[in-house]
Design a protein around this motif. Structure first.
Motif, PDB file in Angstrom:
ATOM      1  N   TYR A 156     -17.421 -40.404 -43.973  1.00  0.00           N
ATOM      2  CA  TYR A 156     -16.495 -41.429 -43.478  1.00  0.00           C
ATOM      3  C   TYR A 156     -15.231 -40.796 -42.920  1.00  0.00           C
ATOM      4  N   ARG A 157     -14.638 -39.888 -43.678  1.00  0.00           N
ATOM      5  CA  ARG A 157     -13.383 -39.262 -43.220  1.00  0.00           C
ATOM      6  C   ARG A 157     -13.593 -38.513 -41.903  1.00  0.00           C
ATOM      7  N   PHE A 158     -14.760 -37.860 -41.778  1.00  0.00           N
ATOM      8  CA  PHE A 158     -15.063 -37.116 -40.547  1.00  0.00           C
ATOM      9  C   PHE A 158     -15.145 -38.061 -39.347  1.00  0.00           C
ATOM     10  N   GLN A 159     -15.856 -39.166 -39.503  1.00  0.00           N
ATOM     11  CA  GLN A 159     -16.010 -40.105 -38.379  1.00  0.00           C
ATOM     12  C   GLN A 159     -14.691 -40.819 -38.066  1.00  0.00           C
ATOM     13  N   ALA A 160     -13.910 -41.127 -39.113  1.00  0.00           N
ATOM     14  CA  ALA A 160     -12.610 -41.772 -38.888  1.00  0.00           C
ATOM     15  C   ALA A 160     -11.686 -40.831 -38.120  1.00  0.00           C
ATOM     16  N   GLN A 161     -11.755 -39.540 -38.439  1.00  0.00           N
ATOM     17  CA  GLN A 161     -10.932 -38.552 -37.730  1.00  0.00           C
ATOM     18  C   GLN A 161     -11.362 -38.448 -36.264  1.00  0.00           C
ATOM     19  N   LEU A 162     -12.676 -38.421 -36.041  1.00  0.00           N
ATOM     20  CA  LEU A 162     -13.181 -38.375 -34.658  1.00  0.00           C
ATOM     21  C   LEU A 162     -12.721 -39.601 -33.878  1.00  0.00           C
ATOM     22  N   GLN A 163     -12.799 -40.762 -34.527  1.00  0.00           N
ATOM     23  CA  GLN A 163     -12.377 -42.000 -33.854  1.00  0.00           C
ATOM     24  C   GLN A 163     -10.895 -41.927 -33.496  1.00  0.00           C
ATOM     25  N   GLN A 164     -10.096 -41.416 -34.426  1.00  0.00           N
ATOM     26  CA  GLN A 164      -8.658 -41.297 -34.183  1.00  0.00           C
ATOM     27  C   GLN A 164      -8.382 -40.288 -33.052  1.00  0.00           C
ATOM     28  N   ASP A 165      -9.099 -39.174 -33.069  1.00  0.00           N
ATOM     29  CA  ASP A 165      -8.829 -38.101 -32.097  1.00  0.00           C
ATOM     30  C   ASP A 165      -9.362 -38.410 -30.700  1.00  0.00           C
ATOM     31  N   THR A 166     -10.521 -39.055 -30.621  1.00  0.00           N
ATOM     32  CA  THR A 166     -11.185 -39.203 -29.318  1.00  0.00           C
ATOM     33  C   THR A 166     -11.292 -40.648 -28.865  1.00  0.00           C
ATOM     34  N   GLY A 167     -10.995 -41.603 -29.755  1.00  0.00           N
ATOM     35  CA  GLY A 167     -11.182 -43.014 -29.429  1.00  0.00           C
ATOM     36  C   GLY A 167     -12.601 -43.502 -29.687  1.00  0.00           C
ATOM     37  N   HIS A 168     -13.469 -42.563 -30.130  1.00  0.00           N
ATOM     38  CA  HIS A 168     -14.867 -42.939 -30.344  1.00  0.00           C
ATOM     39  C   HIS A 168     -15.395 -42.369 -31.655  1.00  0.00           C
ATOM     40  N   VAL A 169     -16.169 -43.201 -32.356  1.00  0.00           N
ATOM     41  CA  VAL A 169     -17.013 -42.676 -33.428  1.00  0.00           C
ATOM     42  C   VAL A 169     -18.163 -41.939 -32.745  1.00  0.00           C
ATOM     43  N   LEU A 170     -18.374 -40.683 -33.097  1.00  0.00           N
ATOM     44  CA  LEU A 170     -19.389 -39.892 -32.366  1.00  0.00           C
ATOM     45  C   LEU A 170     -20.720 -39.802 -33.107  1.00  0.00           C
ATOM     46  N   GLY A 171     -20.761 -40.228 -34.369  1.00  0.00           N
ATOM     47  CA  GLY A 171     -22.018 -40.208 -35.114  1.00  0.00           C
ATOM     48  C   GLY A 171     -22.431 -38.806 -35.505  1.00  0.00           C
ATOM     49  N   CYS A 172     -23.741 -38.596 -35.645  1.00  0.00           N
ATOM     50  CA  CYS A 172     -24.287 -37.309 -36.094  1.00  0.00           C
ATOM     51  C   CYS A 172     -24.779 -36.526 -34.884  1.00  0.00           C
ATOM     52  N   PRO A 173     -24.297 -35.296 -34.691  1.00  0.00           N
ATOM     53  CA  PRO A 173     -24.729 -34.537 -33.510  1.00  0.00           C
ATOM     54  C   PRO A 173     -26.236 -34.268 -33.502  1.00  0.00           C
ATOM     55  N   PHE A 174     -26.830 -34.149 -34.678  1.00  0.00           N
ATOM     56  CA  PHE A 174     -28.276 -33.892 -34.752  1.00  0.00           C
ATOM     57  C   PHE A 174     -29.069 -35.165 -34.437  1.00  0.00           C
ATOM     58  N   GLY A 175     -28.631 -36.271 -35.008  1.00  0.00           N
ATOM     59  CA  GLY A 175     -29.298 -37.548 -34.735  1.00  0.00           C
ATOM     60  C   GLY A 175     -29.168 -37.944 -33.273  1.00  0.00           C
ATOM     61  N   ASN A 176     -27.976 -37.730 -32.713  1.00  0.00           N
ATOM     62  CA  ASN A 176     -27.767 -38.060 -31.296  1.00  0.00           C
ATOM     63  C   ASN A 176     -28.752 -37.302 -30.403  1.00  0.00           C
TER      64      ASN A 176
END
Lengths: 204, 204
Positions: free
Chosen positions: A95-115
Motif C-alpha cells: 500500500y505505501r509503495f503504491q500510495a507513494q507512486l500515486q503521489q509522485d506520478t499521479g498514477h497508481v502503477l500496480g505491479c511491474p511483473f503483472g503489468n
C-alpha cells in the motif's frame, strides 16, 4: 575505450530509463529512441549493451526484482515475525509503495511483473518465462510462510502450495484493480484480506 | 451510398477484427492497418466509422461486455441458483472459457478488461473510465449475490461492498496468473476459492 565504471554506469542508466518509462506506460509504447533520450545515450551505445528491447526488458525485470526483494520481500517475510503477520506487513508495504507512486506520478502503477505479464504473455515467450520465474520466487516466500503457520496449527485443511498461488493471484488482482481505479486506497482496504484466502486440499 | 445493413456490417467487422487482434496481443501492438487488413476494409472506411483507435477500443469494450453479460454474468448470476453457488458456477464458466481459448489459440488470454486496464490505465483516461464502469457492472452482480447470501444468514460480519470488490480483484488476479502461466488449469484450481474471501466490516 571507456573505463569499466563508465560502461557500468551507461548500462545502468539505460536499464533505469527503460524501467521508469515502461512502468509508467507499457512495453510496446516505449521505443528504443525514447529510452535513449531519457538515459542520455546514443542508439549505438544502446545496441552495444542490448541486442534488442526484449533483452533490455529481461534486465529491467531483474532490476525490479532486486528492489522488490530488498525493499519488500526481505522485510515482509522476516523470520522473526509471526507467519500470518508477515502477510499483513506485506499488504501495508505494498500500500505505501503504491500510495507513494500515486503521489509522485499521479498514477497508481500496480505491479511491474503483472503489468508486463498481461501485456506480453502471448507475444514474448522469453519475457513470460522470466516473469513466471520471478513470480515463483514470490510464491515460494508465501509458501514458506504458510508452512510455518501450519506448523503452528493454523490453516488446517489448506493446500499450502495452492493457497500460496491463490494469495499471489489476489495480490496481483488487487494491484490491477488499484491501477484501474487509480486509487492506492484499494490496496489499503482490500489487500489485508489476503489472509482469508484458503484453497482446500483435494480429497482423494 | 451503401445500404444500411452493409454499413452496419462493415462497422461490426472492424470491431470484431480489433477485438480479436487486441485480445490476442495488446492495444498498442495492434495498428489501424492490421485491423483494416483483418476486417477487409480500407483505411478511409475505418476512419469513417471511428475517428481514432481509441474510439474503436471503446466499442470493442462494449462488444466484450455484451458477450460477457449474456454468456457469463446472466448465466452465473441467475436468481434461481443459491447465492454462493453462483460464484462456483462463475468459476466453472470462466475456466471453460479460458480452456477453450487455450485450445483454439494456443494461449490463455485472460480477461480483456483486466488486460487493457493494466496496459492503458496510466495513458488513456477515457478507456480507463470505460473499464471501471464495466467492472462496476460485474461488481454489482457480486454485491447483489453477497447481499442475498447475507439475507440467508451467510457471510456474517463481512462488508458486502468491499468483499464484492475483493472477489472481483481475485477473479482478475487469477485470470492474470493463468495468462502468465499460459495454463487454464490455474483457473480451475484457484478460482473456486473466491468464495473464501471476506473483507470484514471496519469497526467504529
Amino acid at each position: 575505450m571507456l573505463p569499466n565504471n563508465a560502461t557500468t554506469d551507461t548500462r545502468l542508466r539505460i536499464i533505469d530509463a527503460a524501467r521508469t518509462l515502461m512502468f509508467a506506460s507499457s512495453y510496446t509504447e516505449v521505443g528504443v529512441a525514447a529510452i535513449c533520450d531519457q538515459a542520455g545515450v546514443r542508439k549505438g551505445s544502446f545496441y552495444h549493451f542490448f541486442p534488442s528491447k526484449k533483452d533490455l526488458t529481461l534486465a529491467v525485470l531483474e532490476a525490479h526484482f532486486a528492489d522488490a526483494k530488498t525493499q519488500l520481500l526481505d522485510q515482509a517475510f522476516a523470520a522473526d515475525i509471526p507467519p500470518l503477520d508477515r502477510l499483513t506487513r506485506l499488504a501495508e508495504m505494498a500500500y505505501r509503495f503504491q500510495a507513494q507512486l500515486q503521489q509522485d506520478t499521479g498514477h497508481v502503477l500496480g505491479c511491474p511483473f503483472g503489468n508486463l505479464a498481461t501485456e506480453l504473455s502471448t507475444q514474448e515467450e522469453t519475457i513470460r518465462a522470466a516473469i513466471v520465474a520471478i513470480m515463483g520466487r514470490f510464491e515460494a516466500e508465501l509458501r514458506d510462510t504458510l508452512a510455518a503457520a501450519q506448523a503452528l496449527g493454523q490453516l488446517e485443511g489448506a493446500d499450502i502450495g495452492a493457497t500460496a498461488k491463490a494469495m499471489l493471484a489476489y495480490f496481483e488482482g488487487v494491484m490491477l484493480m488499484a491501477k484501474a481505479s487509480n486509487d492506492a486506497e484499494v490496496v489499503r482496504r482490500l489487500l489485508p484480506s489476503m489472509t482469508a484466502i484458503r484453497v482446500p486440499q483435494v480429497s482423494e
